[in-house]
Design a protein around this motif. Sequence first.
Motif, PDB file in Angstrom:
ATOM      1  N   UNK A  17       2.785 -46.555 -72.945  1.00  0.00           N
ATOM      2  CA  UNK A  17       4.143 -46.722 -72.685  1.00  0.00           C
ATOM      3  C   UNK A  17       4.366 -47.236 -71.063  1.00  0.00           C
ATOM      4  N   UNK A  18       5.303 -48.295 -70.693  1.00  0.00           N
ATOM      5  CA  UNK A  18       5.583 -48.390 -69.339  1.00  0.00           C
ATOM      6  C   UNK A  18       4.935 -49.720 -68.763  1.00  0.00           C
ATOM      7  N   UNK A  19       4.234 -50.208 -69.447  1.00  0.00           N
ATOM      8  CA  UNK A  19       3.231 -51.222 -68.807  1.00  0.00           C
ATOM      9  C   UNK A  19       4.115 -52.383 -68.210  1.00  0.00           C
ATOM     10  N   UNK A  20       5.366 -52.704 -69.207  1.00  0.00           N
ATOM     11  CA  UNK A  20       6.105 -53.995 -68.586  1.00  0.00           C
ATOM     12  C   UNK A  20       6.903 -53.411 -67.238  1.00  0.00           C
ATOM     13  N   UNK A  21       7.348 -52.299 -67.421  1.00  0.00           N
ATOM     14  CA  UNK A  21       8.212 -51.776 -66.245  1.00  0.00           C
ATOM     15  C   UNK A  21       7.362 -51.696 -65.113  1.00  0.00           C
ATOM     16  N   UNK A  22       5.993 -51.400 -65.005  1.00  0.00           N
ATOM     17  CA  UNK A  22       4.917 -51.163 -63.960  1.00  0.00           C
ATOM     18  C   UNK A  22       4.809 -52.585 -63.466  1.00  0.00           C
ATOM     19  N   UNK A  23       4.651 -53.492 -64.228  1.00  0.00           N
ATOM     20  CA  UNK A  23       4.125 -54.862 -63.951  1.00  0.00           C
ATOM     21  C   UNK A  23       5.297 -55.535 -63.172  1.00  0.00           C
ATOM     22  N   UNK A  24       6.478 -55.562 -63.734  1.00  0.00           N
ATOM     23  CA  UNK A  24       7.709 -55.984 -63.255  1.00  0.00           C
ATOM     24  C   UNK A  24       7.905 -55.328 -61.790  1.00  0.00           C
ATOM     25  N   UNK A  25       8.027 -54.016 -61.649  1.00  0.00           N
ATOM     26  CA  UNK A  25       8.210 -53.502 -60.500  1.00  0.00           C
ATOM     27  C   UNK A  25       7.302 -53.884 -59.310  1.00  0.00           C
ATOM     28  N   UNK A  26       5.931 -53.934 -59.699  1.00  0.00           N
ATOM     29  CA  UNK A  26       5.116 -54.469 -58.743  1.00  0.00           C
ATOM     30  C   UNK A  26       5.359 -55.794 -58.128  1.00  0.00           C
ATOM     31  N   UNK A  27       5.883 -56.796 -59.315  1.00  0.00           N
ATOM     32  CA  UNK A  27       5.869 -58.181 -58.732  1.00  0.00           C
ATOM     33  C   UNK A  27       7.315 -58.220 -57.930  1.00  0.00           C
ATOM     34  N   UNK A  28       8.077 -57.291 -58.254  1.00  0.00           N
ATOM     35  CA  UNK A  28       9.401 -57.441 -57.388  1.00  0.00           C
ATOM     36  C   UNK A  28       9.181 -56.944 -55.980  1.00  0.00           C
ATOM     37  N   UNK A  29       8.208 -55.854 -55.961  1.00  0.00           N
ATOM     38  CA  UNK A  29       7.728 -55.381 -54.675  1.00  0.00           C
ATOM     39  C   UNK A  29       7.051 -56.515 -53.744  1.00  0.00           C
ATOM     40  N   UNK A  30       6.162 -57.556 -54.401  1.00  0.00           N
ATOM     41  CA  UNK A  30       5.801 -58.405 -53.895  1.00  0.00           C
ATOM     42  C   UNK A  30       6.677 -59.940 -53.519  1.00  0.00           C
ATOM     43  N   UNK A  31       7.975 -59.386 -53.781  1.00  0.00           N
ATOM     44  CA  UNK A  31       8.903 -60.519 -53.698  1.00  0.00           C
ATOM     45  C   UNK A  31       8.529 -61.899 -54.658  1.00  0.00           C
ATOM     46  N   UNK A  32       8.188 -61.581 -55.622  1.00  0.00           N
ATOM     47  CA  UNK A  32       7.863 -62.605 -56.915  1.00  0.00           C
ATOM     48  C   UNK A  32       8.757 -62.811 -57.916  1.00  0.00           C
ATOM     49  N   UNK A  33       9.008 -63.734 -58.288  1.00  0.00           N
ATOM     50  CA  UNK A  33      10.053 -63.984 -59.346  1.00  0.00           C
ATOM     51  C   UNK A  33       9.289 -64.434 -60.635  1.00  0.00           C
ATOM     52  N   UNK A  34       9.879 -63.818 -61.727  1.00  0.00           N
ATOM     53  CA  UNK A  34       9.265 -63.993 -62.992  1.00  0.00           C
ATOM     54  C   UNK A  34      10.007 -65.098 -63.674  1.00  0.00           C
ATOM     55  N   UNK A  35       9.401 -66.306 -64.057  1.00  0.00           N
ATOM     56  CA  UNK A  35      10.096 -67.307 -64.689  1.00  0.00           C
ATOM     57  C   UNK A  35      10.244 -67.143 -66.263  1.00  0.00           C
ATOM     58  N   UNK A  36       8.968 -66.801 -66.629  1.00  0.00           N
ATOM     59  CA  UNK A  36       8.763 -66.747 -68.053  1.00  0.00           C
ATOM     60  C   UNK A  36       7.968 -65.482 -68.331  1.00  0.00           C
ATOM     61  N   UNK A  37       8.119 -64.530 -69.008  1.00  0.00           N
ATOM     62  CA  UNK A  37       7.032 -63.424 -69.344  1.00  0.00           C
ATOM     63  C   UNK A  37       7.051 -63.179 -71.003  1.00  0.00           C
ATOM     64  N   UNK A  38       6.005 -63.294 -71.450  1.00  0.00           N
ATOM     65  CA  UNK A  38       5.750 -62.881 -72.870  1.00  0.00           C
ATOM     66  C   UNK A  38       4.664 -61.937 -73.078  1.00  0.00           C
ATOM     67  N   UNK A  39       4.685 -60.990 -74.274  1.00  0.00           N
ATOM     68  CA  UNK A  39       3.836 -59.876 -74.432  1.00  0.00           C
ATOM     69  C   UNK A  39       3.627 -59.653 -75.951  1.00  0.00           C
TER      70      UNK A  39
END
Length: 282
Positions: A17-39
Motif C-alpha cells: 500500500x502507498x506506493x503511488x502516494x510515495x512516488x508522487x510526493x517525492x516527485x513533487x518535492x523535487x518540483x517535477x511534473x508528471x505528464x503521464x503515469x501508468x501502473x
Amino acid sequence: MSKAPHHILLITCPDRPGIIATVTALLFRHNLNIVVMKEFVDPETNTFFARAEITGELKASSLVKELQKEFDHYSTLIQLKPVSNKNIVLFATKEFHCLSDLIIRHHFKALHANIKAVISNYDTLEAFTSKFDIPFHYISHENKSKEIFEQELIATAQQYKPDYLILAKFMRILSPDFVQQFENKIINIHHSFLPAFVGANPYKQAYERGVKIIGATAHIVNNMLDEGPIITQKIIPVNHEYSVKQMVEAGHEVEKSVLAEALRLVLEDRVFVSNNKTIIFT
C-alpha cells in the motif's frame, strides 16, 4: 497542452500500500511534473510496475537514490531514462523486407532510434545498406565453430554500445552465452503467430495444416527457441487458395508491421519483462 516529457521513470518492486502516494510526493518535492503515469500489479507475483513521463529540472542520481531508499528491497528496480533516441544494431541474413523497412524508417527519421550498424552472415544486403551510409559487417559462419562465430558477432556489436540488438530475420539460433551478453536486449521477429509453428519453415507448416490465419510475433529472445516474452502479435486471414509462396508474401507485410510496432514500444521504454511475460504500457 502538456509539455513533452524529459525523462521516463520506470519502477518494478514488490507491491504494498502507498506506493503511488510515495512516488508522487517525492516527485513533487523535487518540483517535477508528471505528464503521464501508468501502473499495474501482477497478482501472481505480487509485483508492482509503473511508468511515468516527467518534466522539470532534476538531478537524476539524487532522485533515483531517494527512490531506492523508499523501496529498499533486493528485487526493486528503478530506472530514470532521458527521452532520447537509442542505439540499435540490426542482425540479418538474406531476407530484405524487415531490414529495408527499418532502414527506410530510419532514413526518414520515423524510427526514433540510431541504427549504428548492420551485421550479417551473408553479404546479400550490403549494397542496399551502404546506400544509406550505415556500416555493414559481413561475418561468415562457414568453416567456423559456433563459439568463434558468435564471439565475432559479439565483438563487432559491442563496438557500437547498442541499447538493443534487433534480429531482422537473422536466421540463426543464438547460444545461451550470446543471449546472456545482451539479456532482455535482443528483439526477434518470428514469422508465425506463436506458440504455433516454432522453428524453421512456419509458413510451410501452416500451409500443410490448412490454417485460416497466419501471423507474426515479435518477442524478446531467451534460451528457449521462439519462446521468449512476447511484445506484439498480428494476424491476417488466409484460405485454401493460398499457396505457400502467397502465404510467405502476405506474411512479410505482417512481419514488418509487427517488428516496427514492437520496436516503438521498446524504444519508448513501455515494455517490462516479468518472468516469461511482458507488461506493456501503451
